[in-house]
Design a protein around this motif. Sequence first.
Motif, mmCIF file in Angstrom:
data_model
loop_
_atom_site.group_PDB
_atom_site.id
_atom_site.type_symbol
_atom_site.label_atom_id
_atom_site.label_comp_id
_atom_site.label_asym_id
_atom_site.label_seq_id
_atom_site.Cartn_x
_atom_site.Cartn_y
_atom_site.Cartn_z
ATOM 1 N N ARG A 257 0.837 -1.205 0.000
ATOM 2 C CA ARG A 257 0.000 0.000 0.000
ATOM 3 C C ARG A 257 0.868 1.250 0.000
ATOM 4 N NH1 ARG A 257 -3.021 0.741 4.417
ATOM 5 N NH2 ARG A 257 -1.987 -0.829 5.696
ATOM 6 N N ARG A 258 2.053 1.161 0.657
ATOM 7 C CA ARG A 258 3.026 2.246 0.609
ATOM 8 C C ARG A 258 4.401 1.645 0.880
ATOM 9 N NH1 ARG A 258 0.458 3.073 5.689
ATOM 10 N NH2 ARG A 258 1.921 2.705 7.384
ATOM 11 N N ALA B 144 11.684 -1.053 0.866
ATOM 12 C CA ALA B 144 10.940 -2.133 0.203
ATOM 13 C C ALA B 144 9.670 -1.534 -0.380
ATOM 14 C CB ALA B 144 10.601 -3.228 1.208
ATOM 15 N N THR B 145 9.435 -1.764 -1.684
ATOM 16 C CA THR B 145 8.276 -1.164 -2.340
ATOM 17 C C THR B 145 7.215 -2.199 -2.696
ATOM 18 O OG1 THR B 145 9.452 -1.374 -4.425
ATOM 19 C CG2 THR B 145 9.586 0.756 -3.315
ATOM 20 N N ARG B 146 7.604 -3.472 -2.735
ATOM 21 C CA ARG B 146 6.621 -4.541 -2.932
ATOM 22 C C ARG B 146 7.228 -5.820 -2.358
ATOM 23 N NH1 ARG B 146 7.218 -6.110 -9.380
ATOM 24 N NH2 ARG B 146 9.346 -6.857 -9.159
ATOM 25 N N ALA B 147 6.398 -6.800 -2.130
ATOM 26 C CA ALA B 147 6.889 -8.055 -1.551
ATOM 27 C C ALA B 147 7.318 -8.986 -2.680
ATOM 28 C CB ALA B 147 5.791 -8.686 -0.702
ATOM 29 N N GLY C 281 8.281 2.480 9.900
ATOM 30 C CA GLY C 281 9.321 2.800 8.921
ATOM 31 C C GLY C 281 9.700 4.273 8.962
ATOM 32 N N LEU C 282 10.818 4.599 8.310
ATOM 33 C CA LEU C 282 11.280 5.984 8.259
ATOM 34 C C LEU C 282 10.284 6.838 7.474
ATOM 35 C CD1 LEU C 282 15.079 5.480 7.453
ATOM 36 C CD2 LEU C 282 14.046 6.017 9.667
ATOM 37 N N ASP D 205 1.213 6.589 11.386
ATOM 38 C CA ASP D 205 1.288 5.119 11.263
ATOM 39 C C ASP D 205 1.014 4.470 12.631
ATOM 40 O OD1 ASP D 205 1.857 2.543 10.453
ATOM 41 O OD2 ASP D 205 4.032 2.829 10.393
ATOM 42 N N ALA D 206 1.688 4.996 13.662
ATOM 43 C CA ALA D 206 1.538 4.419 15.005
ATOM 44 C C ALA D 206 0.113 4.600 15.529
ATOM 45 C CB ALA D 206 2.542 5.064 15.957
#
Length: 366
Positions: free
Chosen positions: A16-17, A26-29, A136-137, A146-147
């Motif tokens: 998703r991001r 990492a941009t995709r699995a 993530g950063l 995110d949290a």
Amino acid sequence: MKIDTVEAIPLAVPYRRPFAFASGVATRADHVLVRITTDDGRVGHGEAPPRPYTYGETAASIVAVVRDVFAPLLVGADPFARERLRADLARTVGNNAAKGAIDVALWDLAGQACGQPVHVLLGHAADDVAAAHMIGLGTPAQMVADAVEMCEHHGVEAFKVKVGRDLAHDMAAVRQLRRELGDSVELYADANRGWDADTAIVAARRLADFHVTMLEEPNPADDVLGRRRIVRESPIPIVGDESTITLGGVARSLLDGDAQAISVKVARTGFTDSAKIVGLCEGLGVTTVVGNQIDGMLGTVASTALACGQRALARHPVEVTNFLLMADDVLAEPPVIADGRAAARQAPGLGVAIDPDKLAHYRTDR
Ligand SMILES: [Mg+2]
């Protein structure tokens, strides 16, 4: 029961991001699904997430080593003979994610054959564990958002914060997280080797001011004297992760004074070596925590099973939420994080089924 076929299927599942950290993004699995089939029709599964920026493996290298090197050793073998197979695979150095996924698939088969879930075979310390989320950063505002989302939607109350960039930016993010989340949540930090020793020592002191409980991989562990100085001067424990990826590596790191706690990942040490590492650390009085190699859904199920199987791991929040980054995956039934906890599956083995339509859609080898 004998192993009939061993497959390594490369996948590409969108996120998703993107997920960013000091040593990569990492941009995709691009994960590899390892599928082991036995002569009595059972199918065991494991997930290998390649992390070239950390361990050197790629999806292509995992597929190649499983197909060309490991499968010929496995076919015809008894899947219960894990110690013999582990020794056979160990004749090839490295390739930890490939070996880890094979080990997970063997335990999945063993559990199915015994009619018992893997976490029960591992020791059944718990049926569920507290979940920790890895942030993530990003900008401080993005990291807080995110949290807060994880708190509000999933009840998560433990967070590993990625740091290791510009110190002022890192500390601004941690300060804002502590302010927004309050004093009751656990914050710990992971620099992914992004700092030098001097910066890391300053950072560790400031992190302690924000009641951050641990600091993972502050600098490259190969910076030997620098790392020992950090361990000596940090007010919070230094955690070994990517510098402690084998049983012997963990022993050496602890004896050399490079780390005071150890992150254990099913993605690189499977169940067998993860349990050996946990036992070694338990005997030494060293804390172990279950880390996340940005696992997909299958890896998340496996990490949860490991944590629920071992008492030393079930005590600390377990990093099992990052599959939520994925837009989809190949599991028929995704993991659930509810009320801040992740539950082990109660079905035999890992208790997972692969959705054939999703597998056909996301595999990249057809
Ligand atoms: Mg780490």
